[in-house]
Design an enzyme around this catalytic site. Structure first.
Site, mmCIF file in Angstrom:
data_model
loop_
_atom_site.group_PDB
_atom_site.id
_atom_site.type_symbol
_atom_site.label_atom_id
_atom_site.label_comp_id
_atom_site.label_asym_id
_atom_site.label_seq_id
_atom_site.Cartn_x
_atom_site.Cartn_y
_atom_site.Cartn_z
ATOM 1 N N ARG A 60 0.846 -1.193 0.000
ATOM 2 C CA ARG A 60 0.000 0.000 0.000
ATOM 3 C C ARG A 60 0.885 1.248 0.000
ATOM 4 N NH1 ARG A 60 -5.241 -0.592 3.952
ATOM 5 N NH2 ARG A 60 -6.202 -2.405 2.937
ATOM 6 N N ASP A 62 2.010 5.173 -0.120
ATOM 7 C CA ASP A 62 1.474 6.399 0.457
ATOM 8 C C ASP A 62 1.153 7.423 -0.627
ATOM 9 O OD1 ASP A 62 1.750 5.404 3.028
ATOM 10 O OD2 ASP A 62 3.750 6.269 3.307
ATOM 11 N N ARG A 212 11.312 6.138 3.419
ATOM 12 C CA ARG A 212 11.526 7.580 3.381
ATOM 13 C C ARG A 212 12.287 8.087 4.598
ATOM 14 N NH1 ARG A 212 5.606 9.285 2.741
ATOM 15 N NH2 ARG A 212 6.451 11.405 3.007
#
Length: 286
Positions: A60, A62, A212
């Site tokens: 999934r 972002d 990230r």
């Protein structure tokens, strides 16, 4: 979530890509444009079905994150799948989907295939430009600009210290009931011929914001603000350091998802569902 299609249904594997800039992420959200909603609605229309067929996805992503090698599965009624076939369904989806999302392949999945739990690893790329003039305008939606020169060798030295299975709590946004233990298999950086610094990150799975946050820490090493051993010290502490910044999503792309041979799918699904613990550790972070 079952690993077999219900009686009367065929499990179909979809390989797809999208530019995440115009989406609020993969997962369906009320009042927001998402990749899942676009594809599910397109499937409903092209199969002339009264309701939508829910997708299960490998990862999934972002809001703002791109994908070139995303994988999903959907269970379609046998008669619906028989009336479509791979080529016809792809052509119809191409005519219905918006231009920032494409389905490249649709085929009957092997027994026990589950796009999420069958995956053995996911590979992402993060792209950064450190040119003092900024990012090539034609790449601006896929490359982060970092306004400091980057030492790729230092970033690779720091990256090597993070490889292996660890509790990545210091680099993840915690979710109730979810473990932050992950096996990081590959983390390396190279400067491309066009000057863009490209990072490759591969793991069995990723927790929320993990890639990230890792990139944010390694950029601090690359620009000289932290020494190469700093990210490993943050990792060992298992506590989020205020200096670790989650970089912007547009530099991140899901490049590839890998699966085991068909005969090993059921075993892989069971393994992926087991609660992770670190060897010799008690009360691993959840």
């Amino acid at each position: 979530m079952t690993d077999e299609a219900p009686t009367g249904f065929t499990r179909v594997r979809l390989d797809l890509a999208y530019d995440g800039g115009g989406f609020s992420g993969w997962a369906r959200q009320v009042g927001r444009r998402t990749v899942q909603e676009e594809i599910e609605e397109a499937l409903r229309v092209v199969t002339r079905s009264p309701g939508r067929y829910e997708l299960t996805v490998a990862g999934r992503t972002d809001a703002g994150v791109h994908a070139r090698g995303q994988v999903a599965h959907v269970d379609l009624p046998d008669e619906v799948w028989a009336g479509q076939g791979e080529g016809r369904l792809l052509r119809r989806l191409a005519g219905r989907l918006p231009h920032d999302v494409r389905v490249w392949r649709a085929e009957e999945a092997p027994p026990y295939f589950n796009a999420r739990f069958s995956a053995v690893w996911r590979r992402y790329a993060y792209r950064v430009a450190d040119h003092p003039g900024g990012v090539d305008p034609l790449l601006r939606g896929h490359v982060l600009w970092h306004n400091w020169p980057l030492d790729v060798a230092a970033m690779n030295e720091a990256s090597r210290r993070l490889l292996g299975e660890h509790d990545f709590a210091a680099f993840c946004r915690r979710r109730e009931g979810a473990t932050t233990i992950r096996a990081l298999r590959d983390l390396r950086w190279e400067r491309r011929a066009d000057g863009v610094v490209e990072g490759t990150v591969r793991a069995d799975a990723f927790c929320h914001n993990m890639v990230r946050a890792l990139v944010g820490a390694l950029l601090f090493v690359g620009d000289g603000h932290r020494p190469p051993d700093w990210p490993a010290r943050v990792l060992a502490a298992r506590v989020r350091d205020s200096a670790v910044h989650v970089v912007r999503p547009h530099g991140l792309t899901l490049e590839e998802v890998a699966y085991p041979p068909d005969g090993e799918l059921a075993a892989r699904n069971a393994q992926a569902r087991r609660r992770r613990t670190l060897a010799g550790a008690e009360g691993a972070a959840g």
